[in-house]
Design an enzyme around this catalytic site. Structure first.
Site, PDB file in Angstrom:
ATOM      1  N   GLY A  12       0.823  -1.210   0.000  1.00 37.04           N
ATOM      2  CA  GLY A  12       0.000   0.000   0.000  1.00 37.04           C
ATOM      3  C   GLY A  12       0.848   1.247   0.000  1.00 37.04           C
ATOM      4  N   TYR A 156     -15.311  -4.170   8.166  1.00 38.03           N
ATOM      5  CA  TYR A 156     -14.007  -3.512   8.259  1.00 38.03           C
ATOM      6  C   TYR A 156     -13.414  -3.679   9.652  1.00 38.03           C
ATOM      7  CZ  TYR A 156     -10.570   0.304   8.233  1.00 38.03           C
ATOM      8  OH  TYR A 156      -9.409   1.045   8.336  1.00 38.03           O
ATOM      9  N   LYS A 160      -9.893  -5.668  10.846  1.00 41.27           N
ATOM     10  CA  LYS A 160      -8.835  -4.956  11.548  1.00 41.27           C
ATOM     11  C   LYS A 160      -8.596  -5.535  12.948  1.00 41.27           C
ATOM     12  CE  LYS A 160      -7.620  -2.019   8.410  1.00 41.27           C
ATOM     13  NZ  LYS A 160      -6.233  -2.046   7.841  1.00 41.27           N
TER      14      LYS A 160
END
Length: 248
Positions: A12, A156, A160
């Protein structure tokens, strides 16, 4: 911190926090492998690294982080180019908000692939060269919602949160080989992932933060550098929260 002679592998790395991490490593002397899907943006990161340190050694690796073979190949290329991998930063991630009752199966699969499986694949790929060298630091990029949860972000948040368990378990597996594994949980950071939210309510968000401001990618990258440095040589299996005092 001096990372001369060290090699950092950052997923990323094309923008935001990933770019800031790569630039910090380059500034401090490390050779940096930049991994992402946008080759043009990755070359912008290369330019930023070289602006931070003249002659910074970089390697652009266009790869789908959610594909095991692509990550393994990228790590192999890095070892071939630079002679090893000392730091691995699983920073690639994606956020798609949805209430549980409206969550589409394909959205869940996508978030698991990008946020969780990619980290597993990266850890597996870098473990071998790190074990051979008997040295390494892996940092997984989680989120404050992985600790607190958040309505509308069930998938999400779950991915995480899973990274925190991965960091703890892998720290126990690899500790005897002098490989450390830690996680970072950022709060509101000014990136493309949060720009829509911040555009609508920056003032109200800032008021909820003890330091009174939204974080920058550099606020996070400094913590990553610390976790990879000798100053954190006795830290593993930990999660460092970087949220400006949002959650206390």
């Amino acid at each position: 911190m001096n990372f001369e002679g060290r090699v950092a592998f950052v997923t990323g790395a094309s923008r935001g926090i990933g770019r800031a991490i790569a630039v910090d490593f380059a500034r401090q002397g490390a050779a940096v492998a930049l991994v992402g899907r946008d080759r043009s943006a990755l070359h912008e990161t290369v330019a930023a690294c070289r602006a931070a340190r003249d002659g910074a050694a970089t390697l652009v690796l266009e790869a789908d982080v959610a594909t095991r073979g692509a990550i393994e190949n990228a790590v192999e290329q890095t070892v071939k180019e630079f002679g090893g991998v000392h730091f691995a930063i699983a920073n690639a991630g994606q956020s798609i908000d949805s209430l549980l009752m409206r969550l589409r199966p394909e959205t869940l699969d996508q978030l698991i692939d990008v946020n969780l499986k990619s980290a597993f694949y990266l850890c597996g790929a870098v473990a071998r060269p790190m074990m051979k060298a008997r040295f390494g630091s892996i940092v997984l990029m989680s989120s404050i919602v992985g600790l607190t949860g958040n309505a509308g972000q069930t998938a999400y948040s779950a991915t995480k949160a899973a990274l925190l368990g991965l960091a703890k378990s892998l720290a126990k597996e690899l500790g005897s080989r002098n490989i450390r594994v830690n996680a970072v949980a950022p709060g509101y950071i000014e990136t493309s992932m949060t720009e829509n939210l911040l555009a609508e309510g920056r003032e109200s968000v800032s008021k909820s933060i003890a330091l009174g401001r939204v974080g920058t990618p550099q606020d996070v990258s400094g913590i990553v550098s610390f976790l990879c440095s000798d100053a954190a040589a006795y830290m593993t299996g930990q999660t460092l929260v970087v949220d400006g005092g949002l959650v206390m």
